[in-house]
Scaffold this motif. Structure first.
Motif, PDB file in Angstrom:
ATOM      1  N   VAL A  31       0.846  -1.190   0.000  1.00  0.00           N
ATOM      2  CA  VAL A  31       0.000   0.000   0.000  1.00  0.00           C
ATOM      3  C   VAL A  31       0.886   1.246   0.000  1.00  0.00           C
ATOM      4  O   VAL A  31       2.062   1.185   0.372  1.00  0.00           O
ATOM      5  CB  VAL A  31      -0.957   0.042   1.219  1.00  0.00           C
ATOM      6  CG1 VAL A  31      -1.863  -1.176   1.254  1.00  0.00           C
ATOM      7  CG2 VAL A  31      -0.189   0.167   2.517  1.00  0.00           C
ATOM      8  N   ASN A  32       0.319   2.355  -0.434  1.00  0.00           N
ATOM      9  CA  ASN A  32       1.013   3.643  -0.362  1.00  0.00           C
ATOM     10  C   ASN A  32       0.881   4.170   1.055  1.00  0.00           C
ATOM     11  O   ASN A  32      -0.154   4.715   1.431  1.00  0.00           O
ATOM     12  CB  ASN A  32       0.406   4.630  -1.359  1.00  0.00           C
ATOM     13  CG  ASN A  32       0.524   4.156  -2.796  1.00  0.00           C
ATOM     14  OD1 ASN A  32       1.584   3.718  -3.225  1.00  0.00           O
ATOM     15  ND2 ASN A  32      -0.580   4.219  -3.537  1.00  0.00           N
ATOM     16  N   ALA A  33       1.917   3.968   1.864  1.00  0.00           N
ATOM     17  CA  ALA A  33       1.866   4.308   3.291  1.00  0.00           C
ATOM     18  C   ALA A  33       2.757   5.509   3.591  1.00  0.00           C
ATOM     19  O   ALA A  33       3.856   5.634   3.040  1.00  0.00           O
ATOM     20  CB  ALA A  33       2.310   3.112   4.129  1.00  0.00           C
ATOM     21  N   TYR A  34       2.279   6.376   4.486  1.00  0.00           N
ATOM     22  CA  TYR A  34       3.007   7.596   4.852  1.00  0.00           C
ATOM     23  C   TYR A  34       2.889   7.802   6.355  1.00  0.00           C
ATOM     24  O   TYR A  34       1.856   7.514   6.955  1.00  0.00           O
ATOM     25  CB  TYR A  34       2.427   8.825   4.128  1.00  0.00           C
ATOM     26  CG  TYR A  34       2.328   8.653   2.636  1.00  0.00           C
ATOM     27  CD1 TYR A  34       3.315   9.144   1.781  1.00  0.00           C
ATOM     28  CD2 TYR A  34       1.231   7.996   2.076  1.00  0.00           C
ATOM     29  CE1 TYR A  34       3.217   8.979   0.399  1.00  0.00           C
ATOM     30  CE2 TYR A  34       1.127   7.824   0.696  1.00  0.00           C
ATOM     31  CZ  TYR A  34       2.121   8.312  -0.127  1.00  0.00           C
ATOM     32  OH  TYR A  34       2.026   8.146  -1.484  1.00  0.00           O
ATOM     33  N   GLN A  35       3.934   8.347   6.932  1.00  0.00           N
ATOM     34  CA  GLN A  35       3.912   8.697   8.345  1.00  0.00           C
ATOM     35  C   GLN A  35       3.742  10.200   8.532  1.00  0.00           C
ATOM     36  O   GLN A  35       3.465  10.673   9.634  1.00  0.00           O
ATOM     37  CB  GLN A  35       5.211   8.229   9.011  1.00  0.00           C
ATOM     38  CG  GLN A  35       5.113   8.011  10.504  1.00  0.00           C
ATOM     39  CD  GLN A  35       6.328   7.286  11.060  1.00  0.00           C
ATOM     40  OE1 GLN A  35       7.366   7.207  10.415  1.00  0.00           O
ATOM     41  NE2 GLN A  35       6.201   6.741  12.261  1.00  0.00           N
ATOM     42  N   ASP A  36       3.885  10.938   7.441  1.00  0.00           N
ATOM     43  CA  ASP A  36       3.826  12.401   7.454  1.00  0.00           C
ATOM     44  C   ASP A  36       2.900  12.852   6.336  1.00  0.00           C
ATOM     45  O   ASP A  36       3.149  12.552   5.158  1.00  0.00           O
ATOM     46  CB  ASP A  36       5.233  12.965   7.257  1.00  0.00           C
ATOM     47  CG  ASP A  36       5.287  14.491   7.309  1.00  0.00           C
ATOM     48  OD1 ASP A  36       4.209  15.121   7.413  1.00  0.00           O
ATOM     49  OD2 ASP A  36       6.396  15.041   7.234  1.00  0.00           O
ATOM     50  N   ALA A  37       1.825  13.573   6.685  1.00  0.00           N
ATOM     51  CA  ALA A  37       0.861  14.018   5.674  1.00  0.00           C
ATOM     52  C   ALA A  37       1.513  14.910   4.624  1.00  0.00           C
ATOM     53  O   ALA A  37       1.085  14.934   3.461  1.00  0.00           O
ATOM     54  CB  ALA A  37      -0.297  14.753   6.348  1.00  0.00           C
ATOM     55  N   ALA A  38       2.550  15.631   5.003  1.00  0.00           N
ATOM     56  CA  ALA A  38       3.226  16.530   4.057  1.00  0.00           C
ATOM     57  C   ALA A  38       3.891  15.761   2.925  1.00  0.00           C
ATOM     58  O   ALA A  38       4.175  16.337   1.865  1.00  0.00           O
ATOM     59  CB  ALA A  38       4.253  17.374   4.794  1.00  0.00           C
ATOM     60  N   LYS A  39       4.137  14.468   3.117  1.00  0.00           N
ATOM     61  CA  LYS A  39       4.784  13.658   2.081  1.00  0.00           C
ATOM     62  C   LYS A  39       3.771  12.948   1.182  1.00  0.00           C
ATOM     63  O   LYS A  39       4.161  12.291   0.211  1.00  0.00           O
ATOM     64  CB  LYS A  39       5.724  12.644   2.729  1.00  0.00           C
ATOM     65  CG  LYS A  39       6.901  13.316   3.452  1.00  0.00           C
ATOM     66  CD  LYS A  39       7.830  12.301   4.074  1.00  0.00           C
ATOM     67  CE  LYS A  39       8.998  13.015   4.771  1.00  0.00           C
ATOM     68  NZ  LYS A  39       9.896  12.084   5.480  1.00  0.00           N
ATOM     69  N   MET A  40       2.485  13.063   1.517  1.00  0.00           N
ATOM     70  CA  MET A  40       1.451  12.457   0.685  1.00  0.00           C
ATOM     71  C   MET A  40       1.213  13.326  -0.550  1.00  0.00           C
ATOM     72  O   MET A  40       1.306  14.551  -0.469  1.00  0.00           O
ATOM     73  CB  MET A  40       0.145  12.311   1.478  1.00  0.00           C
ATOM     74  CG  MET A  40       0.242  11.380   2.674  1.00  0.00           C
ATOM     75  SD  MET A  40      -1.264  11.368   3.696  1.00  0.00           S
ATOM     76  CE  MET A  40      -2.399  10.468   2.618  1.00  0.00           C
ATOM     77  N   HIS A  51      -3.936  21.142   4.202  1.00  0.00           N
ATOM     78  CA  HIS A  51      -3.603  22.059   3.111  1.00  0.00           C
ATOM     79  C   HIS A  51      -2.743  21.403   2.040  1.00  0.00           C
ATOM     80  O   HIS A  51      -2.908  21.686   0.849  1.00  0.00           O
ATOM     81  CB  HIS A  51      -2.912  23.309   3.657  1.00  0.00           C
ATOM     82  CG  HIS A  51      -3.840  24.220   4.392  1.00  0.00           C
ATOM     83  ND1 HIS A  51      -4.946  24.787   3.802  1.00  0.00           N
ATOM     84  CD2 HIS A  51      -3.848  24.646   5.684  1.00  0.00           C
ATOM     85  CE1 HIS A  51      -5.585  25.532   4.689  1.00  0.00           C
ATOM     86  NE2 HIS A  51      -4.947  25.461   5.840  1.00  0.00           N
ATOM     87  N   SER A  52      -1.852  20.506   2.431  1.00  0.00           N
ATOM     88  CA  SER A  52      -0.958  19.896   1.446  1.00  0.00           C
ATOM     89  C   SER A  52      -1.550  18.661   0.781  1.00  0.00           C
ATOM     90  O   SER A  52      -1.193  18.325  -0.346  1.00  0.00           O
ATOM     91  CB  SER A  52       0.379  19.530   2.105  1.00  0.00           C
ATOM     92  OG  SER A  52       0.182  18.549   3.110  1.00  0.00           O
ATOM     93  N   VAL A  53      -2.480  17.968   1.470  1.00  0.00           N
ATOM     94  CA  VAL A  53      -2.904  16.668   0.976  1.00  0.00           C
ATOM     95  C   VAL A  53      -4.161  16.719   0.103  1.00  0.00           C
ATOM     96  O   VAL A  53      -4.446  15.765  -0.624  1.00  0.00           O
ATOM     97  CB  VAL A  53      -3.081  15.681   2.158  1.00  0.00           C
ATOM     98  CG1 VAL A  53      -4.368  15.937   2.910  1.00  0.00           C
ATOM     99  CG2 VAL A  53      -3.008  14.242   1.692  1.00  0.00           C
TER     100      VAL A  53
END
Length: 313
Positions: free
Chosen positions: A59-68, A91-93
């Protein structure tokens, strides 16, 4: 096949289940995780369900929303107790022309999100789902799964059924997730509280599962009285819930598999409970409209005491 991308903020019992179903159907889904991040990166997501078990190895997994990556639809599946994190996440996602789908319990939650992204970009979603996270990246779906969608408007006036609601509904339905479209989000929110207020509240105060509450004549009567007060709160806000809806909720719960509510799980795990959005906000809104919900007020005060004591012990 839809080309809409989905961001899932909160990959727990709810976000993990719905996001996994969407990815399994071929959609582009991105998951924000916290404690399960490393495990899910290595092993993916596992869903056990009466509809059929399945595993998503990657899966496309992220620990930081800014990197999504910016997504067309961002589903908020965090507990409302985590909403203070949303300003730095959203704001970023969410794309400039994207929408935020608020899949949270309680009343007034869309207004919080609208302050961040603008009211025209918010859709409410009410999840009728029995699901638990039983391990890292491991979701156990027990029963139900329908989502009711409704457009948010600044004064919660009925927003009607829009094209973007239908588009999102099509994606979910193609993933095997039942969808209802609501013309009036405020009415839908009060209807959801008909179930949430008695069962979540009493499950904590009385240390009971749903089947135990329904098996005893005294607690069954209390559940019905609390449901009737929710109906009175809705009426104070000019929203009418028929008696038949209350009976339907009672019948559903009688047929439901034994269930430990989300609030009871939070209490047992010594996490902050969603007392304000599920109890405090409805009480304040009903009081401002002239309603007097005395039994729900007592339950709210008991939960506030238990929540504070539980988290400080």
């Amino acid at each position: 096949m839809s080309n809409r991308s989905y961001g899932i903020l909160g990959t727990g019992a709810l976000g993990g289940y719905y996001g996994a179903k969407l990815q399994r159907a071929g959609l582009d889904v991105h998951f924000l995780l916290h404690s399960d991040y490393e495990h899910v990166c290595q092993h993916g997501l596992v869903v056990e369900s009466p509809d059929g078990d399945f595993t998503l190895p990657r899966v496309n997994a992220y620990q930081d929303a800014a990197k999504m990556p910016p997504c067309d639809v961002v589903a908020i599946a965090l507990k409302t107790t985590q909403n203070h994190l949303l300003p730095q996440m959203l704001h970023s996602v969410v794309k400039d022309d994207g929408v935020v789908l608020v899949l949270q319990n309680g009343l007034g939650v869309e207004a919080e999100v609208a302050e961040i992204v603008g009211s025209q970009r918010v859709i409410g979603g009410l999840c009728f789902l029995c699901s638990n996270k039983v391990g890292a990246g491991h979701i156990h779906h027990l029963d139900y799964g329908e989502i009711k969608l409704g457009e948010y408007t600044p004064d919660y006036s009925p927003g009607g059924i829009t094209g973007r609601m239908r588009q999102i509904a099509n994606d979910f339905e193609n993933a095997g997730i039942p969808i209802q479209l609501a013309e009036d989000l405020l009415l839908a929110r009060w209807q959801k509280l008909v179930w949430n207020i008695p069962y979540n509240g009493l499950s904590v105060v009385l240390n009971a599962t749903t089947d135990e509450l329904m098996a005893d004549s005294h607690t069954c009567t209390l559940v019905k009285q609390l449901m009737d007060e929710v109906v009175a709160g809705a009426k104070a806000c000019d929203r009418i819930i028929p008696d038949s809806f209350v009976q339907k909720m009672l019948d559903y719960t009688l047929k439901m598999k034994p269930y430990r509510t989300s609030m009871k799980i939070d209490y047992d795990e010594k996490r902050q409970m969603e007392v304000e959005t599920m109890f405090g906000n409805p009480l304040r809104i009903a009081k401002a409209a002239g309603g007097n919900l005395s039994q729900i007020t007592m339950l709210y005060q008991q939960l506030k005491f238990l929540d504070a004591r539980n988290r400080h012990n």
